[in-house]
Design a protein around this motif. Structure first.
Motif, PDB file in Angstrom:
ATOM      1  N   UNK A 192     -13.049 -13.223 -20.585  1.00 41.82           N
ATOM      2  CA  UNK A 192     -14.324 -13.653 -20.004  1.00 41.82           C
ATOM      3  C   UNK A 192     -15.442 -12.674 -20.364  1.00 41.82           C
ATOM      4  N   UNK A 193     -15.164 -11.379 -20.266  1.00 49.79           N
ATOM      5  CA  UNK A 193     -16.174 -10.389 -20.620  1.00 49.79           C
ATOM      6  C   UNK A 193     -16.555 -10.460 -22.086  1.00 49.79           C
ATOM      7  N   UNK A 194     -15.567 -10.654 -22.961  1.00 49.78           N
ATOM      8  CA  UNK A 194     -15.857 -10.757 -24.393  1.00 49.78           C
ATOM      9  C   UNK A 194     -16.747 -11.947 -24.693  1.00 49.78           C
ATOM     10  N   UNK A 195     -16.454 -13.070 -24.059  1.00 54.75           N
ATOM     11  CA  UNK A 195     -17.286 -14.264 -24.248  1.00 54.75           C
ATOM     12  C   UNK A 195     -18.721 -14.004 -23.808  1.00 54.75           C
ATOM     13  N   UNK A 252     -24.828 -10.120 -21.064  1.00 57.51           N
ATOM     14  CA  UNK A 252     -24.185  -8.836 -21.371  1.00 57.51           C
ATOM     15  C   UNK A 252     -23.930  -8.057 -20.081  1.00 57.51           C
ATOM     16  N   UNK A 253     -24.886  -8.085 -19.157  1.00 61.81           N
ATOM     17  CA  UNK A 253     -24.705  -7.394 -17.881  1.00 61.81           C
ATOM     18  C   UNK A 253     -23.488  -7.947 -17.144  1.00 61.81           C
ATOM     19  N   UNK A 254     -23.353  -9.268 -17.101  1.00 61.23           N
ATOM     20  CA  UNK A 254     -22.211  -9.880 -16.410  1.00 61.23           C
ATOM     21  C   UNK A 254     -20.907  -9.562 -17.136  1.00 61.23           C
ATOM     22  N   UNK A 255     -20.958  -9.534 -18.476  1.00 55.97           N
ATOM     23  CA  UNK A 255     -19.752  -9.257 -19.250  1.00 55.97           C
ATOM     24  C   UNK A 255     -19.253  -7.838 -19.086  1.00 55.97           C
ATOM     25  N   UNK A 256     -20.154  -6.861 -19.173  1.00 52.69           N
ATOM     26  CA  UNK A 256     -19.743  -5.465 -19.006  1.00 52.69           C
ATOM     27  C   UNK A 256     -19.273  -5.209 -17.580  1.00 52.69           C
ATOM     28  N   UNK A 431     -19.692 -30.814 -20.150  1.00 56.17           N
ATOM     29  CA  UNK A 431     -18.534 -30.467 -19.328  1.00 56.17           C
ATOM     30  C   UNK A 431     -18.910 -29.834 -17.993  1.00 56.17           C
ATOM     31  N   UNK A 432     -20.210 -29.498 -17.817  1.00 55.58           N
ATOM     32  CA  UNK A 432     -20.680 -28.888 -16.570  1.00 55.58           C
ATOM     33  C   UNK A 432     -19.852 -27.662 -16.203  1.00 55.58           C
ATOM     34  N   UNK A 433     -19.548 -26.851 -17.214  1.00 57.69           N
ATOM     35  CA  UNK A 433     -18.675 -25.693 -17.006  1.00 57.69           C
ATOM     36  C   UNK A 433     -19.189 -24.554 -17.873  1.00 57.69           C
ATOM     37  N   UNK A 434     -19.657 -23.464 -17.240  1.00 59.74           N
ATOM     38  CA  UNK A 434     -20.200 -22.330 -17.989  1.00 59.74           C
ATOM     39  C   UNK A 434     -19.154 -21.672 -18.881  1.00 59.74           C
ATOM     40  N   UNK A 435     -17.895 -21.737 -18.470  1.00 53.63           N
ATOM     41  CA  UNK A 435     -16.822 -21.049 -19.198  1.00 53.63           C
ATOM     42  C   UNK A 435     -15.870 -22.047 -19.856  1.00 53.63           C
ATOM     43  N   UNK A 436     -16.401 -23.189 -20.243  1.00 59.83           N
ATOM     44  CA  UNK A 436     -15.541 -24.223 -20.826  1.00 59.83           C
ATOM     45  C   UNK A 436     -14.852 -23.737 -22.096  1.00 59.83           C
ATOM     46  N   UNK A 447     -13.344 -19.448 -33.964  1.00 61.52           N
ATOM     47  CA  UNK A 447     -14.370 -19.990 -34.870  1.00 61.52           C
ATOM     48  C   UNK A 447     -15.761 -19.642 -34.358  1.00 61.52           C
ATOM     49  N   UNK A 448     -16.007 -19.860 -33.065  1.00 65.18           N
ATOM     50  CA  UNK A 448     -17.327 -19.551 -32.510  1.00 65.18           C
ATOM     51  C   UNK A 448     -17.615 -18.057 -32.590  1.00 65.18           C
ATOM     52  N   UNK A 449     -16.643 -17.228 -32.217  1.00 63.41           N
ATOM     53  CA  UNK A 449     -16.863 -15.786 -32.238  1.00 63.41           C
ATOM     54  C   UNK A 449     -17.138 -15.303 -33.663  1.00 63.41           C
ATOM     55  N   UNK A 450     -16.440 -15.854 -34.633  1.00 64.32           N
ATOM     56  CA  UNK A 450     -16.685 -15.472 -36.030  1.00 64.32           C
ATOM     57  C   UNK A 450     -18.101 -15.846 -36.445  1.00 64.32           C
ATOM     58  N   UNK A 451     -18.542 -17.041 -36.036  1.00 65.65           N
ATOM     59  CA  UNK A 451     -19.919 -17.464 -36.331  1.00 65.65           C
ATOM     60  C   UNK A 451     -20.929 -16.518 -35.692  1.00 65.65           C
ATOM     61  N   UNK A 452     -20.721 -16.173 -34.432  1.00 69.00           N
ATOM     62  CA  UNK A 452     -21.657 -15.277 -33.738  1.00 69.00           C
ATOM     63  C   UNK A 452     -21.728 -13.920 -34.431  1.00 69.00           C
ATOM     64  N   UNK A 453     -20.588 -13.364 -34.768  1.00 68.70           N
ATOM     65  CA  UNK A 453     -20.549 -12.041 -35.386  1.00 68.70           C
ATOM     66  C   UNK A 453     -21.178 -12.075 -36.776  1.00 68.70           C
ATOM     67  N   UNK A 454     -20.849 -13.086 -37.580  1.00 62.74           N
ATOM     68  CA  UNK A 454     -21.417 -13.171 -38.925  1.00 62.74           C
ATOM     69  C   UNK A 454     -22.929 -13.346 -38.876  1.00 62.74           C
TER      70      UNK A 454
END
Length: 472
Positions: A192-195, A252-256, A431-436, A447-454
């Motif tokens: 969850x924090x990484x997301x 980021x605040x919520x994740x850390x 989906x009405x879900x923040x963490x879907x 796939x999404x994380x790779x896109x974000x990082x690239x």
């Protein structure tokens, strides 16, 4: 120390490493120490201010809880409110109102030149002041017990992930977490924090900072040199700059905090998918809008005393919400526009013509388009340096709509940076879900994380920009 800097992540890595090897009391002392260090990195001279605010409200909470007489309870509450708000007023508004008074006296021929009073604005003063005020009010209302552990209370006020730009966490949510064992960073919390951290960094580094220079071109150019298309695209760019900037910080605040075992309140929930002004404020800066609702709008009377007083309460609440953002009349007018819009929407809804969940798709699409563009027009007032500039830019929207090279470049960059993120948010919205994303197969997360990082690696902004809400 910005969240999108290597320095912060070196700092956080050291904090988390030592934190994981301590017990509760040691963790609190350690977090309090590093929180003061974190704030001191912005300007060490204001460490005494946040400490004074902490001592003031800690003492007031104890006095309110101990007082049995209603008048004494009101006295100690008023004492803390007056001093806290006076400090906020001096640092944030005294220079502004002094200048406005001098301009008025100048027009009356009583002074020759306007007075200039420059007072440095402490980072995050509005946020930690509102944290403190919510605590004393909650103790007065008996919604939360008075804290008798100074270290726990001081950490509640100064907890570094949410110290400078929120979200504004209530004492009922965050303060109890200071006094009990926090869960370790297990696989669930790490995911969850990484997301939250990766999406927050993407919102800031890729969306906000790449939109910043596009918006800056429009708001620093002479209005007469711009076409209507350039102004509109510049306003779009700022709309996504301020969203990516602030929502990115909150994420980021919520994740850390999640990695450290804390749960902070969600501050944004896909605000540009709102279908009405009320819906927008249930999605945008949620911690502030609910704070204003619970500590200002409802005490003013809320919607209990008839339609016209309800409209008045909405307008007053949003005017003060606008003033909270800064010492400028543009912020006040921005808040006033939102207040009038909320009142008009409420009146329209009372007539039986308001939005409903069962509206046809085409009606929802129209409401979404109207809401989004009205929000963007209010951002024009929010971003403008003066009413004159805001009005001149607004008039340019009716000027020529030639697709100049700047307009073509801006439209292309908005499509490239913004549309993929909006597609992802549309999926979350369905989906009405923040963490879907955390509930799908790991392949799609990868796939999404790779896109974000690239995107962060290959498309950094031309010039990194400071977080906008550091100034609020």
């Amino acid at each position: 120390m910005w969240f999108n800097s290597f320095g912060f992540w070196l700092f956080f890595g050291l904090v988390a490493l030592i934190y994981s090897r301590l017990r509760l009391v040691g963790q609190n002392v350690w977090l309090l120490s590093v929180s003061y260090f974190f704030y001191g990195c912005f300007d060490w001279r204001f460490l005494g201010l946040i400490f004074f605010c902490t001592v003031l409200n800690y003492h007031a909470g104890l006095k309110i809880a101990a007082a049995e007489d209603a008048r004494q309870r009101k006295f100690w509450l008023g004492w803390s409110l007056v001093i806290s708000l006076s400090i906020l007023a001096v640092f944030k508004y005294l220079g502004f109102f002094t200048h406005e008074l001098s301009v008025l006296l100048q027009t009356m021929g009583m002074v020759e030149t306007p007075w200039i009073l420059q007072i440095m604005l402490p980072a995050g003063i509005s946020f930690f002041t509102f944290h403190a005020l919510s605590y004393t009010i909650d103790v007065y209302r008996r919604d939360t017990p008075a804290s008798r552990n100074f270290v726990e209370f001081a950490l509640f006020i100064s907890f570094f992930p949410q110290l400078v730009a929120g979200p504004i966490n209530r004492s009922t949510l965050l303060l109890p977490q200071m006094g009990k064992e926090r869960p370790a960073c297990d696989e669930k919390r790490f995911r969850e924090g990484l997301y939250l951290v990766l999406t927050g960094l993407f919102l800031k580094v890729v969306l906000a900072d790449n939109m910043a220079w596009l918006a800056g071109h429009v708001f620093t150019a002479r209005p007469q040199d711009l076409t209507g298309a350039e102004v509109l695209l510049g306003v779009y760019a700022f709309a996504f700059q301020i969203y990516g900037d602030f929502a990115g910080y909150s994420s980021i605040a919520c994740g850390t905090a999640c990695w450290l075992g804390f749960d902070l309140v969600t501050n944004f929930r896909r605000p540009y998918f709102a279908l009405s002004p009320q819906d927008f404020w249930q999605r945008w800066h949620i911690s502030l809008s609910t704070w204003l609702r619970d500590y200002l709008y409802i005490p003013l009377g809320g919607n209990r005393d008839g339609a016209w007083r309800t409209y008045r309460n909405l307008l007053v609440t949003m005017l003060l919400g606008g003033l909270w953002h800064g010492a400028a009349w543009t912020f006040v007018v921005w808040g006033g526009i939102h207040g009038l819009w909320l009142a008009m929407h409420r009146a329209f809804s009372r007539s039986g013509k308001g939005s409903g969940a069962s509206s046809p798709r085409w009606q929802k699409t129209v409401k979404w388009l109207v809401t989004f563009h009205l929000v963007c027009l209010t951002w024009l007032v929010f971003r403008a340096e003066s009413f004159e500039q805001a009005w001149a830019l607004f008039l340019r929207l009716g000027a020529g709509w030639t697709l100049t090279p700047y307009a073509q470049t801006t439209a292309s960059l908005i499509a490239f940076f913004i549309f993929p993120w909006l597609a992802f948010e549309a999926w979350l919205e369905s989906r009405k879900d923040d963490l879907a994303l955390l509930k799908v197969a790991w392949f799609w997360r990868a796939v999404l994380y790779l896109y974000l990082v690239l995107m962060m690696l290959f498309f950094p902004p031309p010039v990194p920009a400071e977080f906008i809400y550091f100034h609020f």
